[in-house]
Design a protein around this motif. Structure first.
Motif: not given
Length: 200
Positions: A6, A9-10, A13-14, A16-18, A54, A63
Motif C-alpha cells: 500500500p 492516496r495519490l 487520483a481517487d 487508495p493505491h498500491v 490489480l 508503467r
C-alpha cells in the motif's frame, strides 16, 4: 517473487493505491519484454489469482519500472568532517525491507555520538565503530536472504518454505524475527537497545 505494498492516496487520483512488485533476475528482463504483457498477466494470475485484478488494466509495459540494486558497504563511512549514512554507506537488496530503518538508526547514532563527543573527528570515528556490527548483520542477512528467495534451486525454495514458517512456532525465533524486522539486530544473539543506538 511477487508483492503488493500500500502506498496511500495519490494527488488528483481517487481511492487508495498500491505498488505492485514482480521480481526477476536482470538476465530475464529482455525475455519478459519480448513475451508481452498478456503472457505475464497469465503468470501472475496463475501464481496469485487475487493479484490478477490489480494488473488487469495495465496495458503499457512502460508503467512497470525496472529497479536494480547492489550490495555495497563503504569501507569507511566517516572521514575528516564528513559522514555517509543510509544507502550511501550501506546499500543492500530490499529483501528485508530495512533501508529506511538503517538510515534512521544511522541518523540516531550520529546524533548520539555528536552529543557525547565534542570533538567532531572523535565523534565521527566513534560513529563508524558504533555502526559496524549492526550494518554487518543486515548486509549479511540481506545477502543470504536474496540468494535464498531468488534462487532457481527447488531445494532452496523448499527449505525456505518449510523452515521460515516453522520458526514462527518457536517463541525464541519469533521474538528474534520481530527484532530483525524492527531493525534492531546486531548479531545472531545480540540486539540494539531501542532507546540507545550506541553499543555499550
Amino acid at each position: 517473487m511477487v508483492g503488493v505494498m500500500p502506498v496511500g492516496r495519490l494527488p488528483g487520483a481517487d481511492g487508495p493505491h498500491v505498488a505492485f512488485f514482480w521480481s526477476l533476475r536482470m538476465d530475464g528482463l529482455d525475455a519478459w519484454r519480448r513475451d508481452g504483457l498478456a503472457a505475464w498477466k497469465d503468470k501472475v494470475a496463475a501464481l496469485w489469482p487475487e493479484a490478477g485484478g490489480l494488473i488487469a488494466g495495465l496495458d503499457d509495459p512502460g508503467r512497470m519500472t525496472p529497479a536494480f540494486y547492489a550490495h555495497f558497504t563503504a569501507r569507511r563511512p566517516a572521514g575528516p568532517r564528513i559522514v555517509q549514512i543510509g544507502d550511501a554507506a550501506h546499500a543492500t537488496s530490499p529483501q528485508l525491507g530495512q533501508g529506511a530503518n538503517m538510515g534512521l538508526v544511522d541518523a540516531f547514532a550520529l546524533a548520539a555520538v555528536l552529543e557525547r563527543h565534542p570533538a567532531i573527528d572523535t565523534a565521527l570515528h566513534a560513529y563508524g565503530a558504533a555502526r559496524r556490527n549492526h550494518v554487518r548483520f543486515y548486509q549479511a542477512a540481506s545477502w543470504w536472504l536474496t540468494s535464498l528467495f531468488q534462487s532457481d534451486s527447488r531445494i532452496a525454495a523448499t527449505a525456505r518454505d518449510v523452515i521460515l514458517p516453522a520458526m514462527d512456532l518457536v517463541p525464541y525465533f519469533r521474538r528474534e524475527t520481530v527484532r530483525a524486522m524492527a531493525g534492531l539486530k546486531t548479531g545472531l544473539f545480540t540486539s540494539l537497545d531501542p532507546a540507545d543506538p550506541l553499543p555499550r
